[in-house]
Design a protein around this motif. Sequence first.
Motif, short mmCIF file in Angstrom:
data_model
loop_
_atom_site.label_atom_id
_atom_site.label_comp_id
_atom_site.label_asym_id
_atom_site.label_seq_id
_atom_site.Cartn_x
_atom_site.Cartn_y
_atom_site.Cartn_z
N TYR A 198 -41.27 -31.76 -54.48
CA TYR A 198 -39.83 -32.03 -54.39
C TYR A 198 -39.00 -31.22 -53.34
O TYR A 198 -39.42 -30.28 -53.06
CB TYR A 198 -39.08 -31.57 -55.70
CG TYR A 198 -39.75 -32.12 -57.04
CD1 TYR A 198 -40.05 -33.36 -57.25
CD2 TYR A 198 -40.23 -31.26 -57.99
CE1 TYR A 198 -40.88 -33.83 -58.23
CE2 TYR A 198 -41.07 -31.62 -59.02
CZ TYR A 198 -41.28 -33.03 -59.32
OH TYR A 198 -42.17 -33.62 -60.29
N PRO A 255 -43.23 -38.49 -58.84
CA PRO A 255 -42.75 -39.06 -60.42
C PRO A 255 -42.18 -37.72 -61.09
O PRO A 255 -42.42 -36.42 -60.64
CB PRO A 255 -44.10 -39.49 -61.00
CG PRO A 255 -44.79 -39.72 -60.01
CD PRO A 255 -44.64 -38.69 -58.66
N ASN A 256 -41.55 -37.91 -62.09
CA ASN A 256 -40.63 -36.65 -62.93
C ASN A 256 -40.03 -35.84 -62.23
O ASN A 256 -40.16 -34.71 -62.52
CB ASN A 256 -41.91 -36.16 -63.78
CG ASN A 256 -42.71 -37.13 -64.88
OD1 ASN A 256 -42.19 -38.21 -65.16
ND2 ASN A 256 -43.96 -36.89 -64.81
N SER A 257 -39.00 -36.33 -61.42
CA SER A 257 -38.47 -35.57 -60.54
C SER A 257 -37.19 -34.81 -61.18
O SER A 257 -36.72 -35.49 -62.29
CB SER A 257 -37.78 -35.99 -59.10
OG SER A 257 -37.08 -35.20 -58.36
N THR A 301 -50.96 -41.84 -62.14
CA THR A 301 -49.71 -42.90 -62.61
C THR A 301 -50.37 -44.04 -62.77
O THR A 301 -50.96 -44.76 -61.99
CB THR A 301 -48.92 -43.00 -61.43
OG1 THR A 301 -48.42 -41.38 -61.09
CG2 THR A 301 -47.58 -43.55 -62.18
N HIS A 335 -44.17 -44.41 -67.52
CA HIS A 335 -43.79 -42.86 -67.70
C HIS A 335 -44.49 -41.95 -68.78
O HIS A 335 -44.84 -40.71 -68.39
CB HIS A 335 -42.24 -42.70 -67.64
CG HIS A 335 -41.68 -43.13 -66.46
ND1 HIS A 335 -41.59 -42.57 -65.33
CD2 HIS A 335 -40.97 -44.24 -66.22
CE1 HIS A 335 -40.87 -43.21 -64.27
NE2 HIS A 335 -40.27 -44.21 -64.83
N VAL A 379 -48.07 -40.81 -67.54
CA VAL A 379 -48.05 -40.03 -66.24
C VAL A 379 -48.43 -38.37 -66.51
O VAL A 379 -48.00 -38.02 -67.40
CB VAL A 379 -46.66 -40.08 -65.32
CG1 VAL A 379 -46.91 -39.15 -64.16
CG2 VAL A 379 -46.14 -41.42 -64.94
N ARG A 380 -49.57 -38.08 -65.62
CA ARG A 380 -49.94 -36.99 -65.99
C ARG A 380 -49.90 -36.21 -64.72
O ARG A 380 -50.42 -36.69 -63.62
CB ARG A 380 -51.50 -36.70 -66.41
CG ARG A 380 -51.61 -37.45 -67.88
CD ARG A 380 -50.78 -36.52 -68.78
NE ARG A 380 -51.18 -36.86 -70.25
CZ ARG A 380 -50.01 -37.69 -70.74
NH1 ARG A 380 -49.01 -37.99 -70.14
NH2 ARG A 380 -50.23 -37.95 -72.04
N ARG A 381 -49.82 -34.76 -64.53
CA ARG A 381 -49.81 -34.06 -63.31
C ARG A 381 -50.91 -32.73 -63.24
O ARG A 381 -50.77 -32.35 -64.49
CB ARG A 381 -48.32 -33.46 -63.09
CG ARG A 381 -47.99 -32.71 -61.97
CD ARG A 381 -46.50 -32.28 -62.00
NE ARG A 381 -46.47 -30.97 -60.80
CZ ARG A 381 -45.68 -31.17 -60.05
NH1 ARG A 381 -45.12 -32.38 -59.56
NH2 ARG A 381 -45.61 -30.24 -59.20
N SER A 434 -54.39 -39.52 -69.66
CA SER A 434 -53.24 -40.82 -69.50
C SER A 434 -53.62 -41.89 -69.96
O SER A 434 -53.04 -42.58 -70.89
CB SER A 434 -53.39 -40.88 -67.75
OG SER A 434 -52.58 -41.95 -67.62
#
Length: 447
Positions: free
Chosen positions: A81, A118-120, A191, A200, A203-205, A348
């Motif tokens: 970000y 994603p997921n900001s 994603t 959503h 979604v995995r990070r 996911s």
Amino acid sequence: MAPAKKVKIRQPTPPSRTLVLDNGAYTIKAGYVTGDAVDKPRIIPNCIARDRNGKTYVGSELSQCADFSEAAFRRPVEKGYIVNWEAQKEIWEREFFDAKAPQRCDPSETCLLLAEAPNSIPILQTNCDQMVFEQFGFASYYRGLGPTFNTYQDVQAMFPRADSVSPPPVAQFPAEVVLLIDSGYSHTVVTPLLRGKPIHPAVRRLDVGGKLLTNYLARLLSLRHYDMRNETHIVNQMKEAACYVSLDFKGDLERSWKGTRGERRESYINGGGIAKDYVLPDFHTRSQGIVREYDPSRASRAKRLAVGESSEDVLTLRNERFCVPELLFNPSDIGIRQPGIPDLVMQSLESLPLGLWPGFLANIVVVGGNSLFDGFMERLQDEIRKMCPEECVVRVTRAGDPITNTWNGGANLARHAHFKSLAVSKLEYEEHGSTWLARRFAVGGDT
């Protein structure tokens, strides 16, 4: 008295030119789309650097730096970000708005298509929107998830075809089903995308990316060879040139093991097919390091001095070559309490209905610089296949150019028929405000 007529505000003409930006943590991918004409994207270092002499380089000026020894880097993107708009603004102005900018544009006549992770965090999204409209003054703007841009590509053409006789299927945009793995500089994200939209909850990070791998390699080298903690640029080049993902981690570890105290195993002495010599750059005769085959006869520094090769600084890389990228598959090796990429894929999928599994497993696309490690794709497909049901077909492919694939998808989106309905004009932003804008982008422009 007749009521006053409402004055209808005339909407400005939509800009014919779109600046597509994939604003990554390591590089910016930037180019213009004008009608059906698409420029080739430029890859711009997303950093401000200062060399040992105090000279500063902004963005693409980094190519003018002749000596990266002890260079310090300031990067505006952290964890995927934009967190430092002061630095990001300086880089954008140098590349797009200054009089001598390589890709100069007039923001008041340009639409901006910007990719985000994603997921900001909402406050970071609001800051970004304010900078785009209030600071730079773009005519219109769309902020979308980078993974979704990849669905505006011919995904099926990325997979090898068993039947080469029949004509290829007609590409549809966005692609129906894609499981995208983006492993970049800051992090790795899985994603699932259905009809071009992310699911959503699935979604995995993983907080392991190229930056962490570079820092880990620098730490290992500092313990075993030279102090490389302030040489991140050199170490990053070394990582890209010499590291690989092992298909037999335990076997490679055994072959590169020196042995117990006082012992020197034969596989260690001759390199075991793993050891490589890396000649460090001296920034006089060599601006980049060189990987060469390991030569046991010149292994020690004393031997190199004896044969008159003291001008070269050589590091012998052994298990560092495969232990560093192994963190993508086993982050717990250094105490990170997160699953590796294959486990992340299964987590996911487990949050999705079972009926969707076959479609996603058969359409796994990998982008990002970490996918360029030798052995990465083979190891990933092998481990996912072991975890999933036997009746499911597992297809894993890497995009033709994993660095610019997201940008190319964004360029296709900018030419798509419904893009004009997604973009928001500066006038609409001033009328409705940032909260409305965030809600509109969150639902894909359907508000």
